[in-house]
Design a protein around this motif. Structure first.
Motif, PDB file in Angstrom:
ATOM      1  N   ALA A 112      64.042  55.217  39.795  1.00 17.92           N
ATOM      2  CA  ALA A 112      63.896  54.020  40.718  1.00 17.92           C
ATOM      3  C   ALA A 112      64.064  54.244  42.251  1.00 17.92           C
ATOM      4  O   ALA A 112      63.466  53.684  42.949  1.00 17.92           O
ATOM      5  N   GLN A 113      64.680  55.525  42.663  1.00 19.00           N
ATOM      6  CA  GLN A 113      64.946  55.884  43.980  1.00 19.00           C
ATOM      7  C   GLN A 113      63.428  56.193  44.641  1.00 19.00           C
ATOM      8  O   GLN A 113      63.296  56.017  45.728  1.00 19.00           O
ATOM      9  N   ALA A 114      62.647  56.789  43.635  1.00 20.77           N
ATOM     10  CA  ALA A 114      61.196  56.803  43.891  1.00 20.77           C
ATOM     11  C   ALA A 114      60.165  55.578  43.992  1.00 20.77           C
ATOM     12  O   ALA A 114      59.082  55.759  44.206  1.00 20.77           O
ATOM     13  N   GLY A 115      60.894  54.430  43.668  1.00 21.45           N
ATOM     14  CA  GLY A 115      60.279  53.227  43.947  1.00 21.45           C
ATOM     15  C   GLY A 115      59.492  52.517  42.508  1.00 21.45           C
ATOM     16  O   GLY A 115      58.849  51.454  42.686  1.00 21.45           O
ATOM     17  N   HIS A 116      59.853  53.007  41.508  1.00 24.91           N
ATOM     18  CA  HIS A 116      59.459  52.614  40.183  1.00 24.91           C
ATOM     19  C   HIS A 116      60.455  51.364  39.711  1.00 24.91           C
ATOM     20  O   HIS A 116      61.488  51.300  39.951  1.00 24.91           O
ATOM     21  N   GLU A 117      59.802  50.621  38.980  1.00 25.38           N
ATOM     22  CA  GLU A 117      60.573  49.672  38.262  1.00 25.38           C
ATOM     23  C   GLU A 117      60.867  50.193  36.833  1.00 25.38           C
ATOM     24  O   GLU A 117      60.146  50.321  35.906  1.00 25.38           O
ATOM     25  N   VAL A 118      62.246  50.430  36.712  1.00 23.93           N
ATOM     26  CA  VAL A 118      62.818  51.186  35.571  1.00 23.93           C
ATOM     27  C   VAL A 118      63.610  50.458  34.429  1.00 23.93           C
ATOM     28  O   VAL A 118      64.344  49.599  35.033  1.00 23.93           O
TER      29      VAL A 118
END
Length: 418
Positions: A20-26
């Protein structure tokens, strides 16, 4: 990218956080009603990079026979007609030599040291607390033979610049004053001042809450039935809530990971090694531990968690059994009352067991599979808590197309020829 993480233990939750911190939708999926309720729930509480060692090593088969004959056994084996068990045992025996031990310990220390640094950064950036202490770990030796036998471990510590202290009996008591009444039972110790302690369950719960605030979706009370694939890619996950689809998938199901991917033709060399713990309230501060003590004779960890003490250990090969066996409690009680008599309310301690997902070489399996969009973060054995943050960060970097901060190629399933 939309990512589904299977499993909400400490490894699954840290994976979700860093993705999530890397910008993904988790999205995280788990059968339990909340995070951290299985192997992460009441482990020994140690974040111990310096003690990251494979169980497979020179002389271990003979030591295992000796352990089986001890009154307070650190190792218990229940033979079963399970082909996965016997295959895993053969693979483990193949790692019981000096070159394999040195290679595997090097891998484990590398990811564990990195994980502690990542965890420190996480604490600084989020303010997360979890009954954590940063006061080192002390491995105590009851015999001179034990103390003389750690040269190989020290060699690896020096190779990775891990600070350590060899202590005599008196200095062990200085580091852990509660050992004063039992000092005559030990000859010395190895102290790793950079190691830490903390409640893995509390950490997992609080990080899951922060992840939810950051946009991660958690589907609890959801049974994961099977994964489907087509053309070298995973096409979805069948669950009790229906079919779920994403761009990529992460398997972090601990001991249950092999069963989840077996239908895909993946053979994960992971087998459950059952561990036990006691959690007791402290009733005498002066006779309680300050941080973590490793009792080398019984392979027991005794850890301070706030106003509690956690006693964890035992390696039991019993398949997926989670029954609580009275003799295992006796071993835990013997170790803690022998070293810290009167420190905790042992009679009223909470007894627990969990299944540690162990690989034959002790190193977790992190990274890609032969399916383009299927990734693994599993098989951490007794060190899921120690390695969780680093494993999650490495995985997030791999999945985001970034070069991880540490060498990672030998952490993947490819080392098993897959």
């Amino acid at each position: 990218m939309k990512i589904i993480v299977l499993g909400s233990g400490v490894v699954g939750v840290t994976s979700a956080w860093y993705l999530a911190q890397a910008g993904h939708e988790v999205t995280v999926v788990d059968r339990q009603p909340e995070a951290g309720l299985e192997t992460s729930f009441a482990n020994a509480g140690q974040v111990s990079p310096g003690y990251s060692s494979p169980w497979a090593g020179p002389g271990v088969p003979f030591k295992a026979l000796k352990w089986l004959l001890m009154k307070y056994r650190p190792f218990v084996f229940w033979p079963m007609p399970d082909p996965h068990l016997w295959k895993w045992l053969v693979q483990m025996l193949e790692n019981c030599n000096t070159p394999a031990y040195d290679r595997n310990k090097g891998r484990m220390v590398r990811i564990a040291e990195y994980s502690r640094d990542v965890m420190r950064d996480l604490r600084a950036s989020t303010g997360i607390t979890y009954d954590d202490r940063q006061q080192g770990t002390l491995q105590v030796f009851r015999t001179q033979k034990q103390m003389d036998g750690i040269a190989g471990d020290i060699r690896v510590l020096e190779q990775y610049n891990v600070p350590y202290e060899l202590l005599g009996r008196a200095d062990c008591v200085k580091a852990e004053p509660g050992l004063g009444v039992s000092a005559h039972k030990i000859v010395g110790g190895l102290r790793l001042p950079g190691d830490e302690t903390g409640d893995a369950f509390l950490f997992t719960q609080r990080l899951a809450a922060k992840a939810a605030e950051a946009g991660v979706t958690f589907h609890y009370d959801t049974r994961i039935r099977t994964m489907t694939a087509e053309g070298g890619r995973i096409t979805g996950v069948e669950t009790s809530r229906g079919r779920m689809v994403a761009d990529a998938y992460v398997v972090s199901l601990g001991s249950y990971s092999p069963a989840m991917v077996r239908s895909l033709g993946l053979d994960l060399p992971i087998y459950p090694v059952k561990g036990y713990s006691l959690t007791a309230d402290i009733i005498n501060e002066k006779q309680a531990p300050v941080s973590t003590i490793m009792d080398e004779t019984f392979k027991i960890g005794i850890t301070r968690l706030g106003n509690r003490v956690r006693i964890g250990g035992t390696a039991e090969l019993a398949g997926f059994s989670t029954s609580l066996r009275a003799p295992r409690r006796e071993t835990l009680e013997h170790s803690v009352t022998d070293l810290f008599p009167g420190g905790g309310d042992i009679a009223g301690a909470r007894f627990w067991t969990g299944l540690r997902p162990m690989t034959p070489d002790g190193t977790p399996i992190i990274g890609r599979t032969r399916y383009d969009n299927l990734f693994l973060n599993t098989g951490h054995g007794t060190l899921g808590w120690t390695m969780a943050c680093g494993s999650g960060k490495v995985l997030a970097d791999i999945m985001s197309g970034r070069m991880p901060d540490i060498p990672h190629e030998d952490l993947g399933i490819v080392r098993y020829g897959q």
